[in-house]
Design an enzyme around this catalytic site. Sequence first.
Site, mmCIF file in Angstrom:
data_model
loop_
_atom_site.group_PDB
_atom_site.id
_atom_site.type_symbol
_atom_site.label_atom_id
_atom_site.label_comp_id
_atom_site.label_asym_id
_atom_site.label_seq_id
_atom_site.Cartn_x
_atom_site.Cartn_y
_atom_site.Cartn_z
ATOM 1 N N HIS A 267 0.827 -1.207 0.000
ATOM 2 C CA HIS A 267 0.000 0.000 0.000
ATOM 3 C C HIS A 267 0.861 1.257 0.000
ATOM 4 O O HIS A 267 0.453 2.301 -0.506
ATOM 5 C CB HIS A 267 -0.913 0.038 1.235
ATOM 6 C CG HIS A 267 -1.876 -1.095 1.283
ATOM 7 N ND1 HIS A 267 -1.586 -2.293 1.881
ATOM 8 C CD2 HIS A 267 -3.131 -1.212 0.813
ATOM 9 C CE1 HIS A 267 -2.614 -3.102 1.772
ATOM 10 N NE2 HIS A 267 -3.569 -2.470 1.121
ATOM 11 N N ASP A 340 -4.796 -6.177 -8.022
ATOM 12 C CA ASP A 340 -5.084 -5.594 -6.721
ATOM 13 C C ASP A 340 -5.437 -4.132 -6.975
ATOM 14 O O ASP A 340 -5.382 -3.649 -8.115
ATOM 15 C CB ASP A 340 -3.868 -5.738 -5.801
ATOM 16 C CG ASP A 340 -4.240 -5.682 -4.329
ATOM 17 O OD1 ASP A 340 -5.346 -5.197 -4.002
ATOM 18 O OD2 ASP A 340 -3.427 -6.107 -3.494
#
Length: 439
Positions: A267, A340
């Site tokens: 992230h 993702d």
Amino acid sequence: MPRIRHGVVMLALLVTGCSASSPVAVSPAAPQTPSSSVSTSSTSSVPLSSPSPSVRPSGGPAERTLAAMSLRDKVAQLFTIVVWGPKAEAGSRENEARYGVATPAEVVEKFRPGGVILFDWAGNVSGASQVAALTTGLREAAARSGEAPLMIGVDQENGLVSRLKPLITKLPGASEIGATGRTANARDVARATGEELRDLGISLDFAPVADVNINPRNPVIGPRAYGSDPGKVAAMVGAAVDGFHAAGVASVAKHFPGHGDTSVDSHTGLPVITHSKTQWRKLDAPPFRAAIEHGVDAIMSAHVVMPKLDPSGDPATLSPRILTGLLREELGFDGVISTDALDMAGVREKYGDAEVAVRAVLAGADMLLMPPNLRKAYDAVLDAVKSGRITERRIDESVLRILRLKEKRGVFGPIRTDPGALKSAAHLKVAERVYAAAG
């Protein structure tokens, strides 16, 4: 999504669909629709080109739908997006800023995405009846505006990653299930989860996690994995896939080619894993093989670099060697490949948001999850087809996989929800039994 303090709770930064602490702004000056005109009729969109001659209007609903779609709508079908707000017809400033229209229903009618993913932080989740009404309203909006039905998904792993708590039965997460040593528990928990998602109008769960958590310093997987033994994790993953399918819900194994041996959170950065191909086959691949053997609907890519699998330095999400070479060709997977979340830092380091979307398709991805700027990503893929960089046949392949998934999991069928069926006695017994077995 708010930041969470460092330490074990950092694991709550979720791999599927995690945003930065502040939403990425999209200019309100880009409110155009992927179709040449905004329409509330499935027959009035103006195609950029006629349907591909390789697509015949025969076969099942998936094939017939693809044959009737314009190129613009086919490109839109690749995207799964976030919409803001609890009701399909309720306005949101976030939707206005990102999409140029106020309500979730208007976003779906305007852009005709293939899917929507629900999040608590987007204001989508406050009650069971509310979620059921939202999913129904979104699917009705899709039916008004285009040929393809809308797939609604969620990131409900249970345990740390539970987007729908406290709406649904509190069920154990993967590490607790793994600790029981019984694959039947993985199957039963997945089936109970899937049945409750189905009752809310949700047809796809971004689960199970198929990573093998072999790095104790892993900041993002940890207890989201079934364990650290590849064989045991593989058995649990296969059983979980069976459970979701028994509930009639699509499952997504994640994060290919494996996110278990990382010390960097994708992230916020770009993890590098130095496994050789031999090590990968032994450590990372077994759960994905098991998922494929059990008929998993989709597999999600990881924003990780594995230089011994692909020396380009690109993350797996953008790597033809990994998504096409390993996943499609070596493992033989022909289902949907999902990226993702494309708003994560790990995939945005090297290329701009427009180029990332194009490279993901070229690498072999079918579903483009949560682009930070939908209009920019959509235009980039459409322009790549018009220029010949991506062939329309390649787009057709991805759209057909997505439509066949929808057909298989009943998304072409009538819209039915039953929010009153949540937290049934049978599901509570499953939870009690597995928690007790986990110690």
